[in-house]
Scaffold this active site. Sequence first.
Site, PDB file in Angstrom:
ATOM      1  N   HIS A 166       9.167   7.885  54.660  1.00  8.50           N
ATOM      2  CA  HIS A 166      10.117   9.014  54.605  1.00  8.50           C
ATOM      3  C   HIS A 166      10.151   9.677  53.237  1.00  8.50           C
ATOM      4  CE1 HIS A 166      13.652   7.058  52.598  1.00  8.50           C
ATOM      5  NE2 HIS A 166      13.213   5.951  53.167  1.00  8.50           N
ATOM      6  N   ASP A 208      12.522   5.156  46.727  1.00  2.00           N
ATOM      7  CA  ASP A 208      12.814   4.897  48.134  1.00  2.00           C
ATOM      8  C   ASP A 208      12.926   6.255  48.820  1.00  2.00           C
ATOM      9  OD1 ASP A 208      13.848   4.219  50.619  1.00  2.00           O
ATOM     10  OD2 ASP A 208      15.779   3.535  49.851  1.00  2.00           O
ATOM     11  N   GLU A 250      15.398  10.140  57.184  1.00  2.00           N
ATOM     12  CA  GLU A 250      15.480   8.701  57.441  1.00  2.00           C
ATOM     13  C   GLU A 250      16.798   8.134  56.942  1.00  2.00           C
ATOM     14  OE1 GLU A 250      14.916   4.346  56.547  1.00  2.00           O
ATOM     15  OE2 GLU A 250      15.518   5.993  55.238  1.00  2.00           O
ATOM     16  N   GLU A 251      17.258   8.617  55.800  1.00  2.00           N
ATOM     17  CA  GLU A 251      18.455   8.057  55.173  1.00  2.00           C
ATOM     18  C   GLU A 251      19.737   8.353  55.946  1.00  2.00           C
ATOM     19  OE1 GLU A 251      18.416   5.964  52.947  1.00  2.00           O
ATOM     20  OE2 GLU A 251      16.706   6.256  51.601  1.00  2.00           O
ATOM     21  N   ASP A 257       7.900   1.262  53.781  1.00  2.00           N
ATOM     22  CA  ASP A 257       9.196   1.487  53.152  1.00  2.00           C
ATOM     23  C   ASP A 257       9.376   0.476  52.031  1.00  2.00           C
ATOM     24  OD1 ASP A 257      11.883   2.442  52.709  1.00  2.00           O
ATOM     25  OD2 ASP A 257      12.005   2.977  54.822  1.00  2.00           O
ATOM     26  N   HIS A 266      18.698   2.750  45.837  1.00  2.00           N
ATOM     27  CA  HIS A 266      19.695   3.821  45.947  1.00  2.00           C
ATOM     28  C   HIS A 266      20.425   4.078  44.633  1.00  2.00           C
ATOM     29  CE1 HIS A 266      20.114   4.121  50.622  1.00  2.00           C
ATOM     30  NE2 HIS A 266      18.855   4.090  50.209  1.00  2.00           N
TER      31      HIS A 266
END
Length: 350
Positions: free
Chosen positions: A65, A175, A207-208, A230, A314
């Site tokens: 992603h 990410d 995706e998130e 990922d 994150h």
Amino acid sequence: MSYKEFLVQLSEASGVSGYEGEVSDVIKKAFKEIGHEVTSDNLGNLICFKKGKNPKGRKIMLAAHMDEVGLMVKDIDANGFIKFTTIGGVDQRTLLCQEVIVHGKEKVYGIIGVKPPHLTTPEERSKPLEIDNLLIDTGYDFEEINKLVEIGDVVTIKRQVYNLQNNHIAGKALDDRVGVAILYYSLQELNKLQHDVDVYFVATVQEEVGTRGATTSAFKIQPDIGIAIDVGFGKTPELNQFDTIEMGKGPAFTVGPNIHPGVFNHLKTTAKDHYIPYQVEVAANHSGTDAWPMQVSCSGVATGVISIPLRYMHTSVETVNLSDVEKSGKVLAHFIASLNDENMEELLCY
């Protein structure tokens, strides 16, 4: 362009879930420069297709992603300070004193400030600040900021990629921009090999906020095998070793109900055959990746997950080891090259 140069461009580009335009342009340009056509679907996923030699047209989909977590403007107060909310799983503890970019009519630079400790009470100092109490200061007053920024504009952290020691780099949105870089590297490796299956390299969106891009792209492609690339939790001193994977020791292959055992075993065999170190990651339920919607697309897809160790997920200082990128790209390329009609039949059986 090297995969590291590409990864730096990816990390420093903006692309909050649902607003991936800037990073999408970076990806499209890079894949076209190595001689492959890139198309997009209605949701914004980018799909790079590489034809195989097998006339039966067996298909494998590789998904990583491109979107990142971020912020969105929800109000502007009378003094020109911007109130905001989150898109995706932003850790609000990491927002204090960050430099940000507000993507309005033009890019507006600001900071998320905080009350000086001299003016806070002991009770205030002992509690984390709620996101409703955080504000973005751009220096503009109310009239000036309203000419440039509207409610609903997205906000990203302003961060350059930094080189650390022992082949580590740190930056924002690794990410899962590192996964997109692995798609790029594996395509370069695959250009040196012969392969029977058709390959779809997919940089997915959103995706998130619910693995939406993989849902629509898998439905369109209808692959025989789907592999999500990922990130996993890189080991740090305070984390339980059973919840983490080691930096620099190669990719982790996920095992669990979201994973087809044939794909998992063939990934391990491929790594062993080419002397590529790997780890095993357990996902007892939802893998939390694009493999989840791929698995249940149409009549079902045999799925796998390759996880890259990443520290500080994150946050704006996500950290990876570049050797894990190379190892992952090589495993993927050799995995694809090893597939033919005969072993596909065996691999896909339960």
